[in-house]
Design a protein around this motif. Structure first.
Motif, short mmCIF file in Angstrom:
data_model
loop_
_atom_site.label_atom_id
_atom_site.label_comp_id
_atom_site.label_asym_id
_atom_site.label_seq_id
_atom_site.Cartn_x
_atom_site.Cartn_y
_atom_site.Cartn_z
N ILE A 10 8.03 -11.88 -63.35
CA ILE A 10 8.34 -12.88 -64.37
C ILE A 10 9.69 -13.52 -64.06
O ILE A 10 9.85 -14.73 -64.18
CB ILE A 10 8.31 -12.26 -65.78
CG1 ILE A 10 6.85 -11.95 -66.16
CG2 ILE A 10 8.93 -13.22 -66.81
CD1 ILE A 10 6.70 -11.19 -67.45
N PHE A 11 10.67 -12.72 -63.64
CA PHE A 11 11.96 -13.30 -63.26
C PHE A 11 11.77 -14.31 -62.14
O PHE A 11 12.32 -15.40 -62.18
CB PHE A 11 12.94 -12.22 -62.84
CG PHE A 11 14.23 -12.80 -62.30
CD1 PHE A 11 15.19 -13.29 -63.16
CD2 PHE A 11 14.44 -12.90 -60.93
CE1 PHE A 11 16.35 -13.86 -62.67
CE2 PHE A 11 15.59 -13.47 -60.43
CZ PHE A 11 16.55 -13.94 -61.31
N ASP A 67 20.67 -17.79 -56.31
CA ASP A 67 19.53 -17.00 -56.77
C ASP A 67 19.90 -15.52 -56.88
O ASP A 67 19.51 -14.84 -57.82
CB ASP A 67 18.34 -17.15 -55.82
CG ASP A 67 17.77 -18.56 -55.83
OD1 ASP A 67 17.90 -19.25 -56.86
OD2 ASP A 67 17.20 -18.96 -54.80
N VAL A 68 20.67 -15.04 -55.91
CA VAL A 68 21.09 -13.65 -55.91
C VAL A 68 22.00 -13.38 -57.11
O VAL A 68 21.83 -12.40 -57.83
CB VAL A 68 21.80 -13.28 -54.59
CG1 VAL A 68 22.37 -11.87 -54.66
CG2 VAL A 68 20.85 -13.43 -53.42
N LEU A 69 22.96 -14.26 -57.33
CA LEU A 69 23.89 -14.09 -58.45
C LEU A 69 23.17 -14.18 -59.79
O LEU A 69 23.49 -13.43 -60.72
CB LEU A 69 25.02 -15.10 -58.36
CG LEU A 69 25.90 -15.02 -57.11
CD1 LEU A 69 26.97 -16.11 -57.13
CD2 LEU A 69 26.50 -13.64 -56.93
N ASP A 70 22.19 -15.06 -59.89
CA ASP A 70 21.39 -15.15 -61.11
C ASP A 70 20.61 -13.86 -61.34
O ASP A 70 20.53 -13.37 -62.46
CB ASP A 70 20.42 -16.33 -61.05
CG ASP A 70 21.10 -17.67 -61.21
OD1 ASP A 70 22.28 -17.70 -61.65
OD2 ASP A 70 20.47 -18.69 -60.86
N PHE A 71 20.04 -13.34 -60.26
CA PHE A 71 19.30 -12.08 -60.37
C PHE A 71 20.22 -10.96 -60.85
O PHE A 71 19.89 -10.21 -61.77
CB PHE A 71 18.69 -11.71 -59.01
CG PHE A 71 17.86 -10.45 -59.06
CD1 PHE A 71 16.53 -10.51 -59.40
CD2 PHE A 71 18.43 -9.22 -58.76
CE1 PHE A 71 15.76 -9.35 -59.46
CE2 PHE A 71 17.68 -8.06 -58.81
CZ PHE A 71 16.34 -8.13 -59.17
N ILE A 72 21.39 -10.86 -60.26
CA ILE A 72 22.36 -9.84 -60.66
C ILE A 72 22.72 -10.02 -62.13
O ILE A 72 22.73 -9.05 -62.90
CB ILE A 72 23.61 -9.87 -59.76
CG1 ILE A 72 23.26 -9.42 -58.33
CG2 ILE A 72 24.74 -9.01 -60.34
CD1 ILE A 72 24.35 -9.68 -57.30
N GLU A 83 19.82 -1.52 -52.96
CA GLU A 83 18.41 -1.40 -52.55
C GLU A 83 17.50 -2.26 -53.43
O GLU A 83 16.60 -2.93 -52.94
CB GLU A 83 17.95 0.06 -52.59
CG GLU A 83 18.53 0.92 -51.49
CD GLU A 83 20.01 1.28 -51.70
OE1 GLU A 83 20.50 1.27 -52.86
OE2 GLU A 83 20.69 1.54 -50.69
N THR A 84 17.76 -2.25 -54.74
CA THR A 84 16.94 -3.05 -55.66
C THR A 84 17.01 -4.53 -55.32
O THR A 84 15.98 -5.20 -55.20
CB THR A 84 17.42 -2.85 -57.12
OG1 THR A 84 17.36 -1.48 -57.45
CG2 THR A 84 16.59 -3.65 -58.09
#
Length: 171
Positions: A10-11, A67-72, A83-84
């Motif tokens: 969903i993310f 995208d990585v920073l948003d995910f974090i 790892e995640t």
């Protein structure tokens, strides 16, 4: 495991920025599922859709730091590990770590810790207890949380909270 996987899918879908997803239809569809077969069909459909619309953003060279920073940021209140995040990007942890350091000029761990400590200040200012704040941020060891907080802000969480209560305008 399945719930966690669905949450990450969903993310991914929300990062695609399509009208269908912005309206939250996938959540509506999830609530209507009543059998395992319906869940399996829904999950297959959305995984296929997501994989067909990623546009290469999950490959090493195509890694977009935003995208990585948003995910974090979206998973900050979870036990977030190298790892995640590297699994989310389909990269090895060591390769992702090197890319992250190159882009951000700090390690993944230091970045996540810094962001968690910033979030801790928000939680402490909202009158959360220190132990509740630590638990919400994924720190089971209160002593470790206090140590990280003091290293970041040069005062303990209780000192910070007392200072904020005395003079909230300075924050």
């Amino acid at each position: 495991n399945l719930y966690s996987t669905i949450k990450y899918v969903i993310f991914d879908m929300y990062t695609l920025n399509t009208t269908r997803l912005k309206r939250g239809w996938e959540v509506y569809e999830l609530f209507r599922i009543q059998t395992i077969d319906e869940l399996e069909e829904w999950f297959y459909t959305w995984v296929t859709y997501t994989l067909n619309n990623i546009s290469g953003k999950h490959t090493g060279r195509g890694m977009k730091i935003r995208d990585v920073l948003d995910f974090i940021e979206n998973h900050l209140m979870e036990n977030l590990s190298l790892e995640t995040v590297s699994n989310y990007l389909f990269l090895s942890p060591s390769y992702f770590s090197a890319l992250f350091k190159q882009e951000m000029n700090e390690t993944f761990v230091s970045y996540v810790t810094r962001r968690k400590m910033q979030k801790a200040t928000e939680l402490l200012r909202s009158n959360r207890s220190i132990s509740e704040t630590a638990n919400l941020l994924g720190y089971g060891d209160l002593k470790h949380f206090r140590s990280l907080f003091k290293k970041q802000f040069h005062q303990t969480p209780s000192e910070y909270q007392k200072q904020w209560l005395k003079n909230p305008d300075t924050f």
